[in-house]
Enzyme design. Structure first.
Site, PDB file in Angstrom:
ATOM      1  N   CYS A  38      53.373  57.448   8.398  1.00 53.50           N
ATOM      2  CA  CYS A  38      54.827  57.320   8.476  1.00 53.50           C
ATOM      3  C   CYS A  38      55.342  58.359   9.470  1.00 53.50           C
ATOM      4  O   CYS A  38      54.575  59.203   9.966  1.00 53.50           O
ATOM      5  CB  CYS A  38      55.445  57.559   7.097  1.00 53.50           C
ATOM      6  SG  CYS A  38      55.109  59.224   6.462  1.00 53.50           S
ATOM      7  N   HIS A  53      55.030  68.442   2.704  1.00 51.75           N
ATOM      8  CA  HIS A  53      55.529  68.233   1.341  1.00 51.75           C
ATOM      9  C   HIS A  53      56.694  69.153   0.983  1.00 51.75           C
ATOM     10  O   HIS A  53      57.364  68.933  -0.027  1.00 51.75           O
ATOM     11  CB  HIS A  53      54.396  68.457   0.339  1.00 51.75           C
ATOM     12  CG  HIS A  53      53.129  67.761   0.721  1.00 51.75           C
ATOM     13  ND1 HIS A  53      52.095  68.403   1.382  1.00 51.75           N
ATOM     14  CD2 HIS A  53      52.743  66.476   0.578  1.00 51.75           C
ATOM     15  CE1 HIS A  53      51.129  67.532   1.621  1.00 51.75           C
ATOM     16  NE2 HIS A  53      51.495  66.362   1.144  1.00 51.75           N
ATOM     17  N   CYS A  96      58.844  67.174   5.742  1.00 52.64           N
ATOM     18  CA  CYS A  96      59.407  65.889   6.162  1.00 52.64           C
ATOM     19  C   CYS A  96      60.930  65.932   6.009  1.00 52.64           C
ATOM     20  O   CYS A  96      61.426  66.369   4.961  1.00 52.64           O
ATOM     21  CB  CYS A  96      58.828  64.777   5.297  1.00 52.64           C
ATOM     22  SG  CYS A  96      59.630  63.183   5.593  1.00 52.64           S
ATOM     23  N   HIS A 100      52.638  68.194  -8.247  1.00 53.19           N
ATOM     24  CA  HIS A 100      52.600  67.720  -6.861  1.00 53.19           C
ATOM     25  C   HIS A 100      53.333  68.735  -5.985  1.00 53.19           C
ATOM     26  O   HIS A 100      54.390  69.234  -6.369  1.00 53.19           O
ATOM     27  CB  HIS A 100      53.260  66.336  -6.744  1.00 53.19           C
ATOM     28  CG  HIS A 100      53.033  65.694  -5.414  1.00 53.19           C
ATOM     29  ND1 HIS A 100      53.798  66.009  -4.308  1.00 53.19           N
ATOM     30  CD2 HIS A 100      52.127  64.769  -4.996  1.00 53.19           C
ATOM     31  CE1 HIS A 100      53.368  65.291  -3.275  1.00 53.19           C
ATOM     32  NE2 HIS A 100      52.361  64.534  -3.670  1.00 53.19           N
ATOM     33  N   GLU A 131      55.209  68.482  -3.466  1.00 53.35           N
ATOM     34  CA  GLU A 131      56.607  68.141  -3.166  1.00 53.35           C
ATOM     35  C   GLU A 131      57.520  68.523  -4.333  1.00 53.35           C
ATOM     36  O   GLU A 131      58.634  69.026  -4.135  1.00 53.35           O
ATOM     37  CB  GLU A 131      56.748  66.650  -2.857  1.00 53.35           C
ATOM     38  CG  GLU A 131      58.163  66.283  -2.426  1.00 53.35           C
ATOM     39  CD  GLU A 131      58.367  64.794  -2.220  1.00 53.35           C
ATOM     40  OE1 GLU A 131      59.498  64.315  -2.491  1.00 53.35           O
ATOM     41  OE2 GLU A 131      57.421  64.093  -1.796  1.00 53.35           O
ATOM     42  N   CYS A 184      61.337  57.421  -0.047  1.00 57.49           N
ATOM     43  CA  CYS A 184      61.500  57.270   1.400  1.00 57.49           C
ATOM     44  C   CYS A 184      61.208  55.841   1.855  1.00 57.49           C
ATOM     45  O   CYS A 184      60.517  55.077   1.172  1.00 57.49           O
ATOM     46  CB  CYS A 184      60.631  58.284   2.141  1.00 57.49           C
ATOM     47  SG  CYS A 184      58.949  57.763   2.415  1.00 57.49           S
ATOM     48  N   SER A 209      49.977  60.948  -3.518  1.00 59.83           N
ATOM     49  CA  SER A 209      50.792  60.226  -4.505  1.00 59.83           C
ATOM     50  C   SER A 209      51.112  58.817  -4.030  1.00 59.83           C
ATOM     51  O   SER A 209      50.964  57.849  -4.772  1.00 59.83           O
ATOM     52  CB  SER A 209      52.087  61.004  -4.771  1.00 59.83           C
ATOM     53  OG  SER A 209      52.957  60.259  -5.588  1.00 59.83           O
ATOM     54  N   ASN A 210      51.546  58.693  -2.768  1.00 57.35           N
ATOM     55  CA  ASN A 210      51.975  57.360  -2.302  1.00 57.35           C
ATOM     56  C   ASN A 210      50.798  56.384  -2.263  1.00 57.35           C
ATOM     57  O   ASN A 210      50.960  55.193  -2.527  1.00 57.35           O
ATOM     58  CB  ASN A 210      52.707  57.458  -0.961  1.00 57.35           C
ATOM     59  CG  ASN A 210      51.785  57.607   0.228  1.00 57.35           C
ATOM     60  OD1 ASN A 210      51.284  56.628   0.773  1.00 57.35           O
ATOM     61  ND2 ASN A 210      51.542  58.845   0.642  1.00 57.35           N
ATOM     62  N   SER A 239      49.510  58.826   4.709  1.00 59.15           N
ATOM     63  CA  SER A 239      48.843  59.938   5.395  1.00 59.15           C
ATOM     64  C   SER A 239      47.442  59.557   5.885  1.00 59.15           C
ATOM     65  O   SER A 239      46.656  60.417   6.256  1.00 59.15           O
ATOM     66  CB  SER A 239      48.784  61.170   4.492  1.00 59.15           C
ATOM     67  OG  SER A 239      48.464  60.830   3.171  1.00 59.15           O
TER      68      SER A 239
END
Length: 319
Positions: free
Chosen positions: A18, A80, A102, A130, A132, A201, A230-231, A274
């Site tokens: 991304c 993150h 980000c 996490h 983030e 996002c 995570s994503n 990622s």
């Protein structure tokens, strides 16, 4: 070999990098170009071992904490995000630092600070531990943000003032799971303040939407990504919900268990935000060595988002 059985690969688009990940990797590359090696990076710049090892070969040194970094070398903060205490400590030590957070994560930080300024009690929907989540909670004083991971957590949450609550979310969550948690929050606290624009996002949403399409009727869906991503893990879950018979997270083609392919005619393939594209092509090539592959690309959105690099990378060095 002419007796290879047919395999259709339904390839998700968008997939892979991304804009935030692209920017973070560029920041490390530009920093190495500007200051030379070594450049230190606090935490993995993005959650992908292949990306990290390539940058290590270029001269990046990955550490977990700032106190592992010498004061005379630049340090980069990962995509993150980091607690406010980290750049504050870097400033105190007169270090050169570049923040690769980000911009969409930074947006969540700004929202949390705004709610805090306006006196609201804040709920963060996310996954404990996490980076983030640690970074977002670290934007504010201790005990001012409550982490909510499930609908059950919503039921047990007791705010000081139920009429003055706000929520923000981690950017890489399952869209559907988060919708359930938000609905539970809104049912319990009808006046709860929500983000101006959804925190999850665009890239997370787009990749999940694409997997919902490629997962329908698929015998197997492979998601390329890291265990720490995570994503990527959410994409595995979304594929199963969409109707895939099986879904597996792999780091690369080397991690494929070919026993999974028994009876598989339709393979769905995607990559987390990622994971680099060469890993996707590696899986396709590995399949071509074993099967008569037909490639079917399924595009559900077109991404044109780009983010500017931090100004410090283009500024001339002070004498």
């Amino acid at each position: 070999m002419t007796d290879r059985r047919p395999l259709t690969i339904r390839l998700a688009a968008p997939r892979g990098f991304c804009a935030g990940v692209d920017r973070a990797i560029q920041i490390v590359e530009e920093a190495l170009g500007k200051w030379g090696a070594p450049v230190y990076v606090r935490h993995e710049i993005v959650h992908n071992a292949h990306v990290v090892s390539r940058l290590e070969e270029m001269g990046a040194v990955f550490v977990e904490e700032l106190d592992e970094c010498p004061e005379d070398r630049p340090v980069i903060f990962s995509a993150h995000g980091v607690p406010k205490s980290v750049p504050a400590e870097a400033q105190r030590r007169n270090m050169i630092f570049v923040d690769a957070t980000c911009p969409l994560v930074s947006k969540v930080h700004v929202e949390a600070e705004r709610h805090h300024r306006e006196g609201r009690e804040i709920v963060l929907i996310g996954h404990a531990g996490h980076p983030e989540v640690i970074g977002t909670m670290g934007q504010l004083p201790n005990d001012t943000i409550t982490l909510i991971e499930t609908v059950e957590d919503v039921e047990s949450f007791e705010p000081r003032d139920p009429s003055n609550v706000a929520f923000v979310t981690q950017t890489t969550l399952s869209v559907d799971d988060t919708a359930d948690i938000v609905a539970a929050l809104q049912a319990r606290f009808p006046g709860i303040a929500s983000p101006h624009k959804e925190d999850i996002c665009y890239a997370t949403t787009n990749r999940q939407d694409a997997v919902k399409v490629i997962g329908q009727g698929a015998d197997l869906v492979l998601v390329i990504g890291a265990e720490t991503s995570s994503n990527s893990k959410r994409l595995v879950e979304v594929a199963l919900r969409a109707g895939a018979s099986r879904s597996e997270l792999i780091a690369s083609a080397e991690n494929i268990n070919w026993d999974w392919f028994e009876g598989v005619d339709l393979l769905g393939l995607t990559a987390g935000a990622s994971a680099p594209e060469d890993l996707v092509q590696g899986v396709i090539n590995a399949c071509r060595e074993r099967f008569d592959v037909t490639l079917d690309s399924v595009e559900t959105a077109r991404e044109t988002v780009t983010f500017k690099l931090p100004r410090i990378l283009s500024e001339p060095e002070k004498a």
